[in-house]
Design a protein around this motif. Structure first.
Motif, short mmCIF file in Angstrom:
data_model
loop_
_atom_site.label_atom_id
_atom_site.label_comp_id
_atom_site.label_asym_id
_atom_site.label_seq_id
_atom_site.Cartn_x
_atom_site.Cartn_y
_atom_site.Cartn_z
N LEU A 7 -45.65 -27.90 4.41
CA LEU A 7 -44.81 -27.04 5.23
C LEU A 7 -43.35 -27.40 4.96
CD1 LEU A 7 -44.44 -25.00 7.58
CD2 LEU A 7 -44.68 -26.94 9.14
N VAL A 8 -42.54 -26.39 4.58
CA VAL A 8 -41.14 -26.66 4.25
C VAL A 8 -40.14 -25.85 5.06
CG1 VAL A 8 -41.60 -27.52 1.92
CG2 VAL A 8 -41.17 -25.07 2.28
N GLY A 9 -40.62 -24.84 5.80
CA GLY A 9 -39.66 -24.06 6.58
C GLY A 9 -40.31 -22.96 7.37
N GLU A 10 -39.48 -22.29 8.18
CA GLU A 10 -39.93 -21.19 9.02
C GLU A 10 -38.93 -20.04 8.91
OE1 GLU A 10 -40.50 -20.15 13.76
OE2 GLU A 10 -40.33 -22.24 13.13
N ILE A 11 -39.44 -18.84 8.75
CA ILE A 11 -38.59 -17.65 8.68
C ILE A 11 -38.10 -17.33 10.08
CG2 ILE A 11 -38.50 -15.19 8.13
CD1 ILE A 11 -40.68 -15.78 5.99
N LEU A 12 -36.78 -17.30 10.26
CA LEU A 12 -36.20 -17.06 11.58
C LEU A 12 -35.88 -15.59 11.82
CD1 LEU A 12 -33.72 -20.07 11.87
CD2 LEU A 12 -36.02 -19.85 12.82
N LYS A 13 -35.24 -14.95 10.82
CA LYS A 13 -34.82 -13.56 11.03
C LYS A 13 -34.30 -12.98 9.72
CE LYS A 13 -30.02 -14.38 12.15
NZ LYS A 13 -28.94 -13.56 12.63
N PRO A 14 -34.15 -11.65 9.67
CA PRO A 14 -33.51 -11.04 8.51
C PRO A 14 -32.03 -11.43 8.47
CG PRO A 14 -34.69 -9.39 9.81
CD PRO A 14 -34.65 -10.66 10.62
N GLN A 15 -31.49 -11.52 7.26
CA GLN A 15 -30.07 -11.82 7.08
C GLN A 15 -29.51 -10.77 6.14
OE1 GLN A 15 -28.34 -14.28 8.58
NE2 GLN A 15 -26.46 -13.59 7.61
N GLY A 16 -28.69 -9.90 6.64
CA GLY A 16 -28.11 -8.84 5.82
C GLY A 16 -29.06 -7.67 5.67
N VAL A 17 -28.76 -6.81 4.69
CA VAL A 17 -29.51 -5.55 4.54
C VAL A 17 -30.37 -5.49 3.28
CG1 VAL A 17 -27.84 -4.25 5.89
CG2 VAL A 17 -27.54 -4.42 3.41
N HIS A 18 -30.43 -6.58 2.52
CA HIS A 18 -31.14 -6.54 1.24
C HIS A 18 -32.43 -7.36 1.21
CE1 HIS A 18 -27.89 -4.29 -0.52
NE2 HIS A 18 -27.02 -5.20 -0.07
N GLY A 19 -33.00 -7.68 2.37
CA GLY A 19 -34.29 -8.36 2.40
C GLY A 19 -34.21 -9.87 2.35
N GLU A 20 -33.04 -10.41 2.65
CA GLU A 20 -32.91 -11.87 2.67
C GLU A 20 -33.33 -12.39 4.04
OE1 GLU A 20 -29.65 -14.65 0.71
OE2 GLU A 20 -28.85 -13.63 2.47
N ALA A 21 -33.92 -13.58 4.06
CA ALA A 21 -34.38 -14.20 5.30
C ALA A 21 -33.58 -15.47 5.58
CB ALA A 21 -35.86 -14.55 5.19
#
Length: 174
Positions: A7-21
């Motif tokens: 386990l290395v991380g958790e997706i918190l939310k979208p960042q910007g409009v191009h599909g970055e997390a």
């Protein structure tokens, strides 16, 4: 058998409009996200590979684009999901080092063969990690010192303990 994924991380939310997390890293070195080209999402008992690109690490967060994510809505569907890396691409270990996930579940026994308990957590709040064991008498905590835990064999799921040293430093919480 040792887990092939970490386990290395958790997706918190979208960042910007191009599909970055925006990702909360659990890895010891968040900059490792920059070198990982594949991350894994756990689906039940299976791990699904996804090509990954980290654009930056800033203020303790990694900003990652995963394969199949090109919009904020794509990332939103992954909110709260955990990210893994395979053992082959994990940070290399130094001499006498082991991965924490390999320690969890190991049985602690004294040199005389007496069972102490099962390691359930490793706390990392200061310069020395603290091992937390489940015992018959409750939770036992002790600093992860080589003089106390004299041998670690993750392949056989055993930690050999110097009982006298353990009694000097351990705290039992019932």
């Amino acid at each position: 058998m040792l887990n092939p994924y970490f386990l290395v991380g958790e997706i918190l939310k979208p960042q910007g409009v191009h599909g970055e997390a925006k990702v909360k890293p659990y890895a010891a070195n968040p900059d490792d996200f920059k070198r990982w080209k594949t991350l894994y999402l756990k689906d039940g008992e299976n791990y699904r590979a996804a090509a990954a690109r980290c654009s930056r690490v800033h203020d303790g967060f990694a900003y990652v684009t995963l394969e199949g994510c090109s919009t904020p809505e794509d990332v939103e569907r992954l909110r709260g999901r955990e990210l893994y890396v395979d053992r082959e691409h994990a940070a290399p270990l130094g001499e006498d080092e082991v991965y924490i996930s390999d320690l969890i579940g190991c049985e602690a026994v004294t040199r005389e063969g007496e069972t102490v308990g099962t390691l359930i957590d490793v706390l990392q709040y200061g310069t020395v990690d603290t091992y937390v064991f489940r015992t018959r008498k409750g939770s036992l905590m002790a600093p992860a010192l080589k003089k106390v835990f004299v041998e670690t064999d993750v392949e056989n799921r055993k930690i050999i303990v110097d009982r006298e040293r353990l009694e000097e430093v351990a705290v039992l919480e019932d």
